[in-house]
Design an enzyme around this catalytic site. Structure first.
Site, PDB file in Angstrom:
ATOM      1  N   MET A   7       0.829  -1.205   0.000  1.00  0.00           N
ATOM      2  CA  MET A   7       0.000   0.000   0.000  1.00  0.00           C
ATOM      3  C   MET A   7       0.872   1.268   0.000  1.00  0.00           C
ATOM      4  O   MET A   7       2.079   1.196   0.182  1.00  0.00           O
ATOM      5  CB  MET A   7      -0.899   0.003   1.243  1.00  0.00           C
ATOM      6  CG  MET A   7      -1.829  -1.194   1.294  1.00  0.00           C
ATOM      7  SD  MET A   7      -2.734  -1.292   2.845  1.00  0.00           S
ATOM      8  CE  MET A   7      -3.791   0.152   2.726  1.00  0.00           C
ATOM      9  N   HIS A   8       0.219   2.388  -0.189  1.00  0.00           N
ATOM     10  CA  HIS A   8       0.770   3.741   0.070  1.00  0.00           C
ATOM     11  C   HIS A   8       1.840   4.240  -0.902  1.00  0.00           C
ATOM     12  O   HIS A   8       2.235   5.393  -0.819  1.00  0.00           O
ATOM     13  CB  HIS A   8       1.374   3.834   1.491  1.00  0.00           C
ATOM     14  CG  HIS A   8       0.590   3.175   2.567  1.00  0.00           C
ATOM     15  ND1 HIS A   8      -0.689   3.539   2.899  1.00  0.00           N
ATOM     16  CD2 HIS A   8       0.905   2.150   3.417  1.00  0.00           C
ATOM     17  CE1 HIS A   8      -1.124   2.792   3.902  1.00  0.00           C
ATOM     18  NE2 HIS A   8      -0.179   1.931   4.225  1.00  0.00           N
TER      19      HIS A   8
ATOM     20  N   ASP B  28      -2.667  -4.757   0.173  1.00  0.00           N
ATOM     21  CA  ASP B  28      -2.324  -6.098   0.669  1.00  0.00           C
ATOM     22  C   ASP B  28      -2.918  -6.413   2.036  1.00  0.00           C
ATOM     23  O   ASP B  28      -3.220  -7.583   2.320  1.00  0.00           O
ATOM     24  CB  ASP B  28      -0.807  -6.356   0.626  1.00  0.00           C
ATOM     25  CG  ASP B  28       0.012  -5.376   1.446  1.00  0.00           C
ATOM     26  OD1 ASP B  28      -0.558  -4.489   2.109  1.00  0.00           O
ATOM     27  OD2 ASP B  28       1.248  -5.503   1.402  1.00  0.00           O
TER      28      ASP B  28
HETATM   29  O1  LIG Z   1       2.275  -0.198   4.984  1.00  0.00           O
HETATM   30  C1  LIG Z   1       1.626  -1.223   4.979  1.00  0.00           C
HETATM   31  C2  LIG Z   1       0.222  -1.258   5.464  1.00  0.00           C
HETATM   32  O2  LIG Z   1      -0.191  -0.030   6.016  1.00  0.00           O
HETATM   33  C3  LIG Z   1       2.240  -2.479   4.459  1.00  0.00           C
HETATM   34  O3  LIG Z   1       1.383  -3.550   4.578  1.00  0.00           O
HETATM   35  C4  LIG Z   1       2.573  -2.377   3.020  1.00  0.00           C
HETATM   36  O4  LIG Z   1       1.332  -2.447   2.352  1.00  0.00           O
HETATM   37  C5  LIG Z   1       3.526  -3.467   2.504  1.00  0.00           C
HETATM   38  O5  LIG Z   1       3.577  -4.629   3.214  1.00  0.00           O
HETATM   39  P1  LIG Z   1       4.236  -6.051   2.858  1.00  0.00           P
HETATM   40  O6  LIG Z   1       3.109  -6.953   2.441  1.00  0.00           O
HETATM   41  O7  LIG Z   1       5.200  -5.916   1.756  1.00  0.00           O
HETATM   42  O8  LIG Z   1       4.781  -6.527   4.163  1.00  0.00           O
END
Ligand SMILES: O=C(CO)[C@@H](O)[C@H](O)COP(=O)(O)O
Ligand SMILES: Nc1ncnc2c1ncn2[C@@H]1O[C@H](COP(=O)(O)OP(=O)(O)O)[C@@H](O)[C@H]1O
Length: 490
Positions: free
Chosen positions: A81-82, A238
């Site tokens: 995300m983000h 995710d």
């Molecule tokens: O920053 C967040 C949720 O806020 C993370 O969940 C990222 O979305 C990436 O996570 P991975 O799945 O690569 O650990």
């Protein structure tokens, strides 16, 4: 038989799987991704790498199960995300994508909070550097020529969608992590988009995660050997995709995720923001549902880092050594904030710390401290969610870290909750994305598609261990408080 593909644009790898209409996994693959940290606090990836890895992953699925691949009717996308992908009007990517664990935009968060005083209520969370909107303010300030060229802003999985369909589309659960979404109304907030200095025309069209977002472009269909009628579902960020995969779709359903990052996730059927404790209250990938989440920047990646440091590439082997070796130094503490922390500290400057080393300390003590430190950061997450009124008694577990029974037992004891391990839990977000593809293509009900997978094991907390950990967690919290001023930039 109709088949479905789920693709997760993770941080460490693109993961893809192919399932049949009974959700049986026919093929799966991972393609590793590089990450670039050109300056302290920065974390970037090249969107082209996501696309190349996606193409490679799809080729592997095709080779592994050619008939099923050819029977694909829909693709679901999930992703880290983000992240900010910036494109010009000729669809060229303007600079490397700035990722979720990038800490450069602290000052811009303050500016955004100042411009939109009720930001936390609208966007479900206060401004923090990992989110997309402050990154755009950073680009405006530090790279004004790039900012002036921006014609499209996309999230990581939505960039892959663009390569698949040619359309600029996002969906609620990933849009939720930008700070531009009005979470209650499930639409872009004109006020917050304007406060970032952006023309609303740069924002992608929004759909629900379980809606069809488009179909493959003729070019992508030909390159991938798929029918151009293949639907691309909205998909999910995710975190939400992990929830869909594990069947966390109804009020109170909860799980922890131990991937590169860490998440403590609880489903809500109403929008109940609680920005005070840096809890994220975001739109889920299904209409009319939200979730509260504590997000930690250092999940199982802290273990991967420690494993590399002690020269043991096989994490399973390393953890077997830890389990077989009694602790020589049980007072050792590890603050896991290698990449800073989001919930509950919002501190991009925090860093990892081993505290209490003595001459008897062994490698296995260090690794045990890392496992505990990550689990303690989830205890902080649990406290933050408790102040927001949420206290689950039982949780699922997904992500690479959930493969370790030792760590899962530690989590049950540290959190004082029962941990439930579902079959295929480690499949995580890609599986959730494939389920969203089924929903988008068939219109079947959420209840029939997003069931909880069969349970492999349940791990109960030991109250005596929970009490022992409670004291250690207090020391862990005090250590961060004492060190916080030392982490701050000089
Ligand atoms: O920053 C967040 C949720 O806020 C993370 O969940 C990222 O979305 C990436 O996570 P991975 O799945 O690569 O650990
Ligand atoms: N046997 C294991 N036990 C515990 N953790 C593991 C094991 N194998 C891998 N991991 C951890 O899993 C993490 C990767 O998890 P994953 O869910 O694939 O992450 P992501 O989705 O962010 O790419 C690695 O950081 C590694 O530390």
């Amino acid at each position: 038989m109709a088949c479905y593909i789920g693709i997760d644009i993770g941080t460490s790898a693109v993961k893809a799987l192919l399932i049949d209409e009974n959700q049986f996994v026919l093929a799966e693959t991972d393609v590793a991704l590089p990450i670039s940290r050109p300056h302290p606090l920065w974390s970037e990836q090249d969107p082209e790498d996501w696309w190349q890895a996606t193409e490679k992953a799809l080729r592997t699925l095709k080779d592994a199960a050619p008939a099923a691949y050819a029977a694909t009717v829909a693709i679901g996308l999930s992703g880290q995300m983000h992240g900010a992908v910036l494109m010009d009007k000729a669809d060229r990517v303007l600079r490397p994508a700035i990722l979720w664990n990038d800490g450069r935009s602290h000052a811009e968060c303050t500016a955004l909070e100042h411009r939109v005083p009720d930001l936390g209520q609208i966007a479900g969370v206060p401004a923090m550097p990992g989110f997309t909107a402050p990154k755009l303010l950073w680009v405006a300030r530090h790279e004004p020529e790039t900012f002036a060229e921006i014609a499209h802003v996309l999230l990581p999985k939505d960039y892959v969608r663009f390569r698949l369909t040619g359309a600029y589309v996002s969906e609620m659960s990933d849009a939720a992590g930008t700070l531009w979404l009005d979470e209650a109304e499930r639409r872009w907030s004109p006020e917050i988009v304007a406060a970032t200095g952006l023309d609303p025309a740069v924002m992608p069209r929004l759909v629900e995660g379980s809606d069809a977002a488009g179909t493959l472009s003729a070019k992508a269909a030909a390159a991938l050997g798929l029918d151009p009628k293949v639907i691309v579902a909205g998909g999910a960020g995710d975190a939400a995709a992990g929830g869909i995969g594990i069947g966390a779709v109804d009020e109170g359903d909860a799980f922890i995720s131990l991937g590169t990052s860490g998440q403590y996730f609880v489903v809500n059927e109403t929008y109940r923001p609680y920005p005070a404790a840096y809890v994220h209250t975001f739109a889920h990938a299904l209409p009319g549902r939200w979730f509260q989440m504590a997000a930690m920047l250092n999940g199982a990646s802290a273990l991967a880092w420690a494993a590399q440091l002690v020269g043991e590439a096989d994490i399973g082997k390393l953890l077997a050594r830890v389990e077989a070796t009694p602790a020589k130094n049980s007072e050792l503490l590890f603050l896991p904030y290698l990449a800073g922390e989001r919930t509950p500290h919002n501190d991009p400057y925090a860093r990892g710390v081993f505290f209490g080393l003595d001459p008897a300390t062994e490698t296995t003590d260090l690794i045990r401290a890392v496992l505990e430190g990550v689990a303690f950061s989830f205890a902080d997450a649990q406290s933050a969610l408790a102040t927001a009124g949420t206290r689950p008694k039982q949780m699922g577990a997904i992500g690479g870290g959930a493969k370790s029974p030792l760590w899962m037992k530690m989590f049950a004891d540290v959190l004082g909750v029962q941990i439930v391990l579902h079959e295929g839990g480690a499949k995580g977000p890609a599986f959730g994305a494939a389920r969203l593809a089924i929903l988008a293509a068939t219109g079947q009900s959420t209840a029939s598609v997003c069931t909880a997978p069969p349970i492999n094991a349940t791990i109960d907390p030991d109250p005596a261990a929970t009490a022992r950990y409670a004291e250690k967690i207090e020391r862990f919290r005090r250590l961060y408080k004492v060190l916080k001023p030392e982490f701050a930039p000089r």
